[in-house]
Design an enzyme around this catalytic site. Structure first.
Site, PDB file in Angstrom:
ATOM      1  CG  PHE A 162      -2.117   0.899   1.120  1.00 43.73           C
ATOM      2  CD1 PHE A 162      -2.363   1.832   2.106  1.00 43.73           C
ATOM      3  CD2 PHE A 162      -2.985   0.824   0.042  1.00 43.73           C
ATOM      4  CE1 PHE A 162      -3.460   2.693   2.025  1.00 43.73           C
ATOM      5  CE2 PHE A 162      -4.070   1.681  -0.059  1.00 43.73           C
ATOM      6  CZ  PHE A 162      -4.305   2.615   0.943  1.00 43.73           C
ATOM      7  CB  THR A 220       6.133  -5.482  -2.897  1.00 42.22           C
ATOM      8  OG1 THR A 220       6.484  -6.467  -3.874  1.00 42.22           O
ATOM      9  CG2 THR A 220       5.020  -6.029  -2.008  1.00 42.22           C
ATOM     10  CD  GLU A 278       0.760  -1.723 -20.977  1.00 42.63           C
ATOM     11  OE1 GLU A 278       0.331  -2.651 -21.678  1.00 42.63           O
ATOM     12  OE2 GLU A 278       1.660  -0.937 -21.356  1.00 42.63           O
ATOM     13  CB  VAL A 286       7.251  -1.645 -19.956  1.00 44.94           C
ATOM     14  CG1 VAL A 286       8.036  -0.963 -21.088  1.00 44.94           C
ATOM     15  CG2 VAL A 286       7.922  -2.920 -19.534  1.00 44.94           C
ATOM     16  N   GLY A 290       4.770   2.916 -17.570  1.00 34.39           N
ATOM     17  CA  GLY A 290       3.679   3.463 -16.756  1.00 34.39           C
ATOM     18  C   GLY A 290       2.378   3.489 -17.511  1.00 34.39           C
ATOM     19  CD  GLU A 292      12.422   6.091  -5.782  1.00 33.83           C
ATOM     20  OE1 GLU A 292      12.418   6.088  -4.528  1.00 33.83           O
ATOM     21  OE2 GLU A 292      11.407   5.953  -6.453  1.00 33.83           O
ATOM     22  CG  ASP A 294      13.557   2.139 -14.059  1.00 33.34           C
ATOM     23  OD1 ASP A 294      13.153   2.865 -14.995  1.00 33.34           O
ATOM     24  OD2 ASP A 294      12.791   1.470 -13.347  1.00 33.34           O
ATOM     25  CE  LYS A 324      10.607   1.356 -16.341  1.00 33.77           C
ATOM     26  NZ  LYS A 324      10.702   2.797 -16.136  1.00 33.77           N
ATOM     27  N   GLY A 365       4.450   7.915 -11.792  1.00 40.10           N
ATOM     28  CA  GLY A 365       3.518   8.833 -11.131  1.00 40.10           C
ATOM     29  C   GLY A 365       2.443   8.006 -10.473  1.00 40.10           C
TER      30      GLY A 365
END
Lengths: 166, 324
Positions: B8, B86, B139, B142, B144, B200, B211, B215, B307
Site C-alpha cells: 500500500f 511491492t 503493463e 514498462v 507506466g 529516489e 531501471d 524494462k 507517477g
C-alpha cells in the site's frame, strides 16, 4: 547521401530551373550549383556541376527519369561517389589523451574523414567533450559500423565515453 | 470482481483513490502491508480507508489485523485478482516473486507494477499462469500509463515488431532536459529532482540505467522471446554526461536522451544524440517509444512513465481487461 553530378543544359534563361526542379520535387537538397562557364560548348551548352543531398538511391533514379523525359543531358560520370555523414559525441579527457591522434585514427580508415569538430574544454582538470561530423564513403560496405567500431576501440583505450546518434 | 492489493505505497494508494473517485466496479476485499492486512469479504469501505490512512502506513489503520499476513490472505483465495505492488528488487525479486508464484499456483490472476519478478523469472511465471489458466499482466512495469505491452498485444495484433527504441525512464529524462535548459551540472539537477520526488533517495537504479535496462529485458522477453536477463543488456547510465556536452549537442541540433534499444540482436541502454525534431525527443518526465513493425511500418507512443495515478491507471487497465 551526398553526390555530385554534371548536367549539360543550354545556356538560356529558364534552363537552370528545369534542372533543379526534378531535384526539389523528389525532396532532395541542393548544396552547390556551379556553372562551368569556361567550358561553354560550340552548341551553346553549359556544363553545370551540382552537389545534392538525397535520402537514398531511389530518389536519384527518379531524378534521372525526369531528366530523361525532359531531354536534359546528364554528362557521363566516371565515378559516382555517395557520401554520408555521421555525428558522434565523446566525453572525457579527450585533449590530454591526444585528440589529434583520435582524429587521425578515424581518418586512417581511409573511407572517411572528420570534417567538423566542436569541442568544449571547461577547466583544466575537468573532462572535455566534443562532437565530430564524419563524412564517409557510402559505397564501402558497412562503413558506418566500421567507423563506430573504430571510435569505440579508441574510446575504450583512452577511457572516453562515446555518445552515438540514435 | 474482487481484488486484493499487496503493498500500500504510492501506487496502491493511487489505485484505491481512482477506484473510489471514478466509482469503478471493483471490490477491494484486502490490502496487505508488511506486518498487517485489512480484510473485508464484502469490500473495504474506501471512503473510510482513504480518510484515515492519509499520512499513516496501512499497519496503523484501525481496521488492520496483525494476525493476517500476505501469504495467509493469498491462501484464503479471497480475490479474483491480486495486485502485486511491492517495491522492485532487481537482484532477488522478493517478496514479489514468492507472492506471485503462490497466487498463480492457487489459480488467481496477477497484475503487477513490480519489475523484479518479470525481469528475473519471466518464463517461469508466464508458464505458471498459462498452466493454471490465469492471467499474469504487467503493463505498469514498462512505460507506466503509456501503452506498450497492451498496444502491441491487442491493437497491433498481427504485426511483427522488428525493433523498439525510446525513452523509458522519466527521472533521467527530467535531469537531461533540465541540464539542456539551464546548463546546470548533473549533481545539482539530481539533488533538485530528489527534493521534488522525481528521483529516489538512492537514484542509482535510474541514473545508472538499471531501471531502463530492466524494462528492456521485459520487452526483449515479451516481444522477441529472447530469454534475456540483466546481464545481456549493454548498459551505460547518464552520470558522465556533462552540461558542456548537452550544450554542444544542442548547438548541433541534437538533444541527449537515455535510449533503450531492443531487437532480435540488440539489447542496449545508453545516452544517445537525438535530433531535436525527432518524435522521440520528448522532454521533462515523459517517456516515448518507437516501434518498427512489419505491417504498420512505424509508430511512436508518448506518455508519462511514472507517477501515482499514471502507474495506477496502467494497473487498473490490466484489471479491467481481465474483467472483460
Amino acid at each position: 547521401m551526398r553526390l555530385s553530378i554534371e548536367v549539360m543544359p543550354k545556356d538560356v534563361p529558364g534552363e537552370l530551373i528545369r534542372i533543379l526542379t526534378p531535384i526539389t520535387d523528389v525532396g532532395g537538397n541542393i548544396i552547390t550549383v556551379i556553372h562551368k562557364r569556361d567550358e561553354l560548348s560550340v552548341k551553346g551548352m553549359l556544363p553545370v556541376h551540382l552537389t545534392l543531398e538525397l535520402e537514398n538511391k531511389k530518389q536519384f533514379e527518379r531524378i534521372l527519369e525526369r531528366y530523361k523525359n525532359d531531354n536534359i543531358s546528364l554528362l557521363k560520370i566516371d565515378e559516382l561517389r555517395c557520401f554520408d555523414e555521421i555525428t558522434v559525441g565523446i566525453i572525457g579527457h579527450i585533449v590530454r589523451t591526444d585528440l589529434s591522434d583520435t582524429i587521425d585514427s578515424i581518418d586512417s580508415l581511409g573511407f572517411c574523414k572528420v570534417t567538423d569538430l566542436q569541442i568544449d574544454m571547461p577547466e583544466k582538470k575537468m573532462e572535455s567533450c566534443a562532437i565530430f561530423r564524419i563524412e564517409l564513403d557510402n559505397s564501402v560496405n558497412d562503413a558506418h559500423a566500421h567507423i563506430i567500431s573504430r571510435i569505440k576501440q579508441i574510446c575504450m583505450k583512452k577511457d572516453i565515453q562515446i555518445v552515438e546518434v540514435a | 470482481m474482487k481484488i486484493c492489493i499487496i503493498g500500500f505505497g504510492t501506487v496502491g494508494r493511487g489505485i484505491v483513490e481512482l477506484i473510489h473517485r471514478k466509482n469503478i466496479d471493483l471490490d477491494v476485499v484486502a490490502i496487505c502491508g508488511r506486518n498487517a492486512c485489512v480484510y473485508d469479504k464484502n469490500g473495504i469501505n474506501l471512503t473510510h480507508l482513504i480518510k484515515h490512512t492519509k499520512d499513516i502506513p496501512i499497519e496503523k489503520y484501525s481496521k488492520a489485523d496483525k494476525n493476517l499476513d500476505t501469504m495467509k490472505i493469498i491462501d484464503m483465495k479471497c480475490a479474483d485478482v491480486y495486485l502485486e505492488l511491492t517495491p522492485t528488487d532487481i537482484e532477488h525479486a522478493e517478496p514479489g516473486y514468492s507472492f506471485i508464484k503462490k497466487i498463480l499456483s492457487t489459480g488467481s490472476h496477477v497484475v503487477t507494477s513490480n519489475k523484479g519478478p518479470s525481469v528475473l523469472h519471466y518464463n517461469e511465471l508466464k508458464s505458471m499462469a498459462e498452466k493454471n489458466n490465469v492471467e499474469f499482466l504487467y503493463e505498469a512495469t514498462v512505460g507506466g500509463s503509456m501503452p506498450v505491452l497492451n498496444l502491441a498485444r491487442e491493437t497491433l495484433r498481427g504485426n511483427k515488431i522488428q525493433s523498439i527504441r525510446g525513452i523509458l525512464n522519466g527521472t533521467t529524462n527530467y535531469i537531461l532536459t533540465r541540464m539542456a535548459a539551464e546548463g546546470a551540472p548533473f549533481q545539482q539537477i539530481l539533488k533538485e529532482a530528489q527534493e521534488l520526488g522525481i528521483a529516489e533517495k538512492d537514484p542509482t537504479y535510474d541514473v545508472d540505467g538499471i531501471d531502463a535496462a530492466a524494462k528492456a529485458v521485459i520487452l526483449a522477453n515479451e516481444f522477441f522471446s529472447r530469454n534475456s536477463t540483466m546481464k545481456d543488456v549493454d548498459i551505460t547510465g547518464i552520470t558522465k554526461i556533462t552540461p558542456e556536452f548537452v550544450s554542444l549537442a544542442k548547438k548541433s541540433g541534437f538533444k541527449v536522451k537515455l535510449i533503450v534499444e531492443v531487437s532480435e540482436k540488440k539489447l542496449k541502454v545508453a545516452p544517445r544524440l537525438i535530433k531535436k525534431n525527432h518524435p522521440l525527443a520528448v522532454d521533462g518526465t515523459l517517456n516515448a517509444l518507437n516501434l518498427k513493425l512489419d505491417m504498420a511500418n512505424e509508430m511512436t507512443v508518448v506518455g508519462y512513465g511514472a507517477g501515482k495515478y499514471e502507474t495506477a491507471a496502467a494497473v487498473i487497465s490490466d484489471i479491467l481487461s481481465i474483467k472483460n
